[in-house]
Structure formats: structure tokens, C-alpha cells
Design a protein around this motif. Structure first.
Motif, PDB file in Angstrom:
ATOM      1  N   PHE A   1       9.505 -12.065   3.200  1.00 35.09           N
ATOM      2  CA  PHE A   1       9.550 -11.030   4.230  1.00 35.09           C
ATOM      3  C   PHE A   1      10.986 -10.646   4.562  1.00 35.09           C
ATOM      4  CE2 PHE A   1       5.449 -13.126   5.073  1.00 35.09           C
ATOM      5  CZ  PHE A   1       4.614 -12.012   5.123  1.00 35.09           C
ATOM      6  N   ALA A   2      11.184  -9.386   4.891  1.00 32.89           N
ATOM      7  CA  ALA A   2      12.450  -8.946   5.477  1.00 32.89           C
ATOM      8  C   ALA A   2      12.386  -9.183   6.980  1.00 32.89           C
ATOM      9  CB  ALA A   2      12.681  -7.466   5.176  1.00 32.89           C
TER      10      ALA A   2
ATOM     11  N   PRO B   1      -0.908  -9.963  12.869  1.00 30.64           N
ATOM     12  CA  PRO B   1      -0.781  -8.638  12.229  1.00 30.64           C
ATOM     13  C   PRO B   1       0.125  -7.703  13.037  1.00 30.64           C
ATOM     14  CG  PRO B   1      -2.836  -8.735  13.423  1.00 30.64           C
ATOM     15  CD  PRO B   1      -2.184 -10.099  13.593  1.00 30.64           C
ATOM     16  N   VAL B   2       1.381  -8.097  13.214  1.00 23.35           N
ATOM     17  CA  VAL B   2       2.277  -7.322  14.081  1.00 23.35           C
ATOM     18  C   VAL B   2       2.617  -5.954  13.486  1.00 23.35           C
ATOM     19  CG1 VAL B   2       3.263  -9.214  15.415  1.00 23.35           C
ATOM     20  CG2 VAL B   2       4.187  -8.701  13.163  1.00 23.35           C
ATOM     21  N   ALA B   3       2.556  -5.826  12.147  1.00 29.72           N
ATOM     22  CA  ALA B   3       2.805  -4.510  11.541  1.00 29.72           C
ATOM     23  C   ALA B   3       1.762  -3.494  11.997  1.00 29.72           C
ATOM     24  CB  ALA B   3       2.792  -4.623  10.015  1.00 29.72           C
TER      25      ALA B   3
ATOM     26  N   SER C   1       8.079 -13.439  14.696  1.00 30.40           N
ATOM     27  CA  SER C   1       7.586 -13.175  13.351  1.00 30.40           C
ATOM     28  C   SER C   1       8.185 -11.868  12.830  1.00 30.40           C
ATOM     29  CB  SER C   1       6.059 -13.042  13.353  1.00 30.40           C
ATOM     30  OG  SER C   1       5.449 -14.249  13.714  1.00 30.40           O
ATOM     31  N   PRO C   2       8.340 -11.739  11.514  1.00 28.24           N
ATOM     32  CA  PRO C   2       8.815 -10.467  10.958  1.00 28.24           C
ATOM     33  C   PRO C   2       7.872  -9.333  11.358  1.00 28.24           C
ATOM     34  CG  PRO C   2       8.778 -12.169   9.272  1.00 28.24           C
ATOM     35  CD  PRO C   2       8.083 -12.734  10.459  1.00 28.24           C
ATOM     36  N   SER C   3       8.430  -8.203  11.761  1.00 32.36           N
ATOM     37  CA  SER C   3       7.592  -7.091  12.220  1.00 32.36           C
ATOM     38  C   SER C   3       6.825  -6.433  11.082  1.00 32.36           C
ATOM     39  CB  SER C   3       8.431  -6.054  12.964  1.00 32.36           C
ATOM     40  OG  SER C   3       9.431  -5.505  12.134  1.00 32.36           O
ATOM     41  N   MET C   4       7.079  -6.836   9.824  1.00 33.61           N
ATOM     42  CA  MET C   4       6.321  -6.292   8.699  1.00 33.61           C
ATOM     43  C   MET C   4       5.102  -7.149   8.345  1.00 33.61           C
ATOM     44  SD  MET C   4       8.597  -7.321   5.317  1.00 33.61           S
ATOM     45  CE  MET C   4       7.292  -6.737   4.227  1.00 33.61           C
ATOM     46  N   LYS C   5       4.855  -8.253   9.075  1.00 34.83           N
ATOM     47  CA  LYS C   5       3.704  -9.107   8.759  1.00 34.83           C
ATOM     48  C   LYS C   5       2.406  -8.383   9.091  1.00 34.83           C
ATOM     49  CE  LYS C   5       3.348 -13.485   9.027  1.00 34.83           C
ATOM     50  NZ  LYS C   5       3.210 -14.876   9.507  1.00 34.83           N
TER      51      LYS C   5
ATOM     52  N   GLU D   1      -0.565  -2.420   1.233  1.00 31.77           N
ATOM     53  CA  GLU D   1      -0.237  -2.309  -0.196  1.00 31.77           C
ATOM     54  C   GLU D   1       1.272  -2.241  -0.425  1.00 31.77           C
ATOM     55  OE1 GLU D   1      -1.047   0.821  -3.915  1.00 31.77           O
ATOM     56  OE2 GLU D   1      -2.089   1.060  -2.007  1.00 31.77           O
ATOM     57  N   GLN D   2       1.956  -1.413   0.364  1.00 30.58           N
ATOM     58  CA  GLN D   2       3.400  -1.250   0.160  1.00 30.58           C
ATOM     59  C   GLN D   2       4.176  -2.489   0.591  1.00 30.58           C
ATOM     60  OE1 GLN D   2       5.243   2.556   1.086  1.00 30.58           O
ATOM     61  NE2 GLN D   2       3.228   3.530   1.254  1.00 30.58           N
ATOM     62  N   PHE D   3       3.753  -3.106   1.691  1.00 32.83           N
ATOM     63  CA  PHE D   3       4.451  -4.304   2.159  1.00 32.83           C
ATOM     64  C   PHE D   3       4.194  -5.484   1.218  1.00 32.83           C
ATOM     65  CE2 PHE D   3       4.903  -3.154   6.961  1.00 32.83           C
ATOM     66  CZ  PHE D   3       5.613  -2.022   6.597  1.00 32.83           C
ATOM     67  N   ALA D   4       2.965  -5.590   0.706  1.00 32.88           N
ATOM     68  CA  ALA D   4       2.657  -6.672  -0.227  1.00 32.88           C
ATOM     69  C   ALA D   4       3.459  -6.525  -1.512  1.00 32.88           C
ATOM     70  CB  ALA D   4       1.161  -6.699  -0.529  1.00 32.88           C
ATOM     71  N   ALA D   5       3.608  -5.300  -1.992  1.00 33.25           N
ATOM     72  CA  ALA D   5       4.408  -5.067  -3.199  1.00 33.25           C
ATOM     73  C   ALA D   5       5.860  -5.467  -2.965  1.00 33.25           C
ATOM     74  CB  ALA D   5       4.314  -3.603  -3.621  1.00 33.25           C
TER      75      ALA D   5
END
Length: 288
Positions: free
Chosen positions: A118-119, A139-141, A130-134, A103-107
Motif C-alpha cells: 500500500f501507498a 474499507p476506508v477507500a 490505515s492507508p486511505s487506499m485500503k 480493480e485499480q488499487f489491487a493492480a
């Protein structure tokens, strides 16, 4: 599967899963290196996070390369108002559910323009990662969320990020690895694996064979040659999912870090300018 390890096995590569099962386990490649030759000793498969955590806690010395991110992008952490001290940030992150993370990353992504959702961490460019927030594909996050807290609980060192407060009686050193970085160096952008049986094609089989041959011949800038038995080579070729081969690629990256440490390089060869919040992928070239 037995988790017995030869006492001389002081290197490991880990192909990690945030939700391991018997069909899709965490795979450890164990071995050692001497004079630029990396010997694979055995593969260990662990089908639960609890088994992986138990393995990590065993008192033995090793340097390991782990295929999961160890940090989040500084831009993301600051935007969300989370702690910018690495340990405090990981503690906060571990306290969230996967639904809250999504929820927070999608926002965060939804508030950003197309093409820059993505950051990224500073290491993503040099490593091609890949960004570590994916949280999807891959699904690395969730891998960070599942794996890093267990590394900390086991009392493992994370150079440049975390030093355990007390001596646990052994030296266990974990480094963030990325098999795709080494694979691309050896076979370009050819795909060598797939979890989808329909995509486990002859072309991917040939790519695995070529990748293994290149590792055995030492065709990398890391200055290392992989040593396999015929049976080990066949097993790596036959694993169409690529989990075993990815663990071996991480093993080779860990061997490079071990050699860097033995040569007196601080932080097992990680660059001096690495961000102490984001971390760095071992063997990725330092940014200018």
C-alpha cells in the motif's frame, strides 16, 4: 430518529459508515466546549447516506471531526495518472464505481513488493492510521468515496483542502479525525469494541470504561475534559460496537481544532506543511 439540534451545539464528531443501515448507522456526537470542558449534548443516528447529506446541508455553524479519510496518497495518485489537484482528484474518484476502485488499487498493490503493497499518506505514520487506499479491513477507500463528495455538495469547508466558492450563510468546517489516535493515547493498544457479538468481551467492556474515565479526567495532551451525564456514560459503555464512543472521540478532536482556531492558529491547527492533496488527521503530530 429526530435530527433536531440545540442551536448551541457547534461541535460534532462523526463515526461514519460508507453503507449505513439501521443496525450500523452513521453516529453523530453533538456538543460544545467551554474553558477546556467538552459537553456532550446528544447522539444522533442516521441510517442512510441521504439522511447524512440532508443533515450536513442544514444551515448552522459547526466544527466537525469526521472519521473518514479526506485524501489519497500522493504516490498512488501520481502512479495512476490522476489529477494532483485535490478537488479535481476527488471529482475523478467520485466518478468511479467501487469495483473500478478495487480493480485499480489491487493492480497497484500487486505490482509492489511484499511488505510495501500500500501507498501511505504523510499523516498515516504520526496518526497510526490505515492507508486511505485500503478497500478492506477497514474499507476506508470506500468511506472516502461515499463521504467526501457529499461534504463538498453540502458546501462545507475542508481546511487546507477546499473552500466553498460562495458563502452558504453558515460556517461549517469539516476536519478528518481518527478516534484510534486518541484512544491509543489513553489506553494503549487495548481493544475496546467489536462488531462481532462473540468478541464483545468483558475485557473490551473494561477498556471502554477506562477510556471514558480518561476522557473525563482530561488525561490527554489535548488539554480537554469530557463532560457526560450518568445516562450518557452508561450509553457509551453499553455500546459494544463502539460507534458512539468513536463519535465522541471525534467530538473531542473537533473541540481541540476549534480551540486552535480561536487561538489564531491557521487551518484549525493542521500543520503548515500538510500536503494539499493528501490532507491531514486533526491532532496528529506534525511530521519532522
Amino acid at each position: 430518529m429526530s435530527t433536531h439540534t440545540d442551536s448551541s451545539d457547534n461541535l460534532l464528531g462523526c463515526d461514519f459508515s460508507s453503507s449505513p443501515t439501521r443496525q450500523k448507522p452513521i453516529v453523530l456526537a453533538l456538543g460544545q466546549q467551554r474553558s477546556g470542558r467538552v459537553q456532550l449534548s446528544r447522539l444522533v443516528r442516521l441510517d442512510s447516506l441521504a439522511d447524512w447529506a440532508d443533515w450536513l446541508r442544514q444551515p448552522r455553524d459547526w466544527v466537525g471531526g469526521f472519521d473518514l479519510p479526506f485524501g489519497l496518497p500522493r504516490e498512488l495518485v501520481q502512479s495512476l495518472g490522476w489529477p494532483t489537484d485535490w478537488a479535481a482528484c476527488i471529482h475523478h474518484y467520485a466518478g468511479l464505481s467501487r469495483a473500478e476502485i478495487r480493480e485499480q488499487f489491487a493492480a497497484f498493490c500487486n505490482a509492489r513488493p511484499v511488505g510495501g503493497k500500500f501507498a501511505h499518506r504523510a499523516t498515516d505514520g504520526p496518526a497510526g492510521s490505515s492507508p486511505s487506499m485500503k478497500w478492506v479491513n477497514p474499507p476506508v477507500a470506500y468511506m472516502l468515496h461515499a463521504g467526501v463528495p457529499l461534504l463538498l455538495q453540502a458546501g462545507v469547508q475542508l481546511p487546507g483542502l477546499w473552500q466553498p466558492p460562495q458563502d452558504a450563510g453558515s460556517t461549517r468546517v469539516a476536519l478528518e479525525a481518527y478516534p484510534g489516535l486518541l484512544a491509543r493515547e489513553l489506553i494503549g493498544h487495548r481493544s475496546y469494541k467489536s462488531d462481532d457479538r462473540a468478541k464483545q468481551t468483558p475485557e473490551r467492556l473494561i477498556a471502554r470504561k477506562d477510556l471514558i474515565t480518561a476522557l473525563e479526567n482530561g488525561q490527554t495532551r489535548l488539554g480537554l475534559r469530557l463532560k457526560l451525564t450518568h445516562a450518557q456514560r452508561d450509553a457509551l459503555v453499553d455500546d459494544a460496537r463502539g460507534d458512539s464512543l468513536d463519535a465522541v472521540l471525534c467530538l473531542v478532536q473537533a473541540a481541540w481544532a476549534q480551540r486552535a482556531h480561536e487561538a489564531g492558529q491557521p487551518r484549525y491547527g493542521l500543520p503548515a506543511q500538510m500536503d494539499p492533496l493528501e490532507g491531514w488527521i486533526v491532532t496528529a503530530p506534525a511530521s519532522p
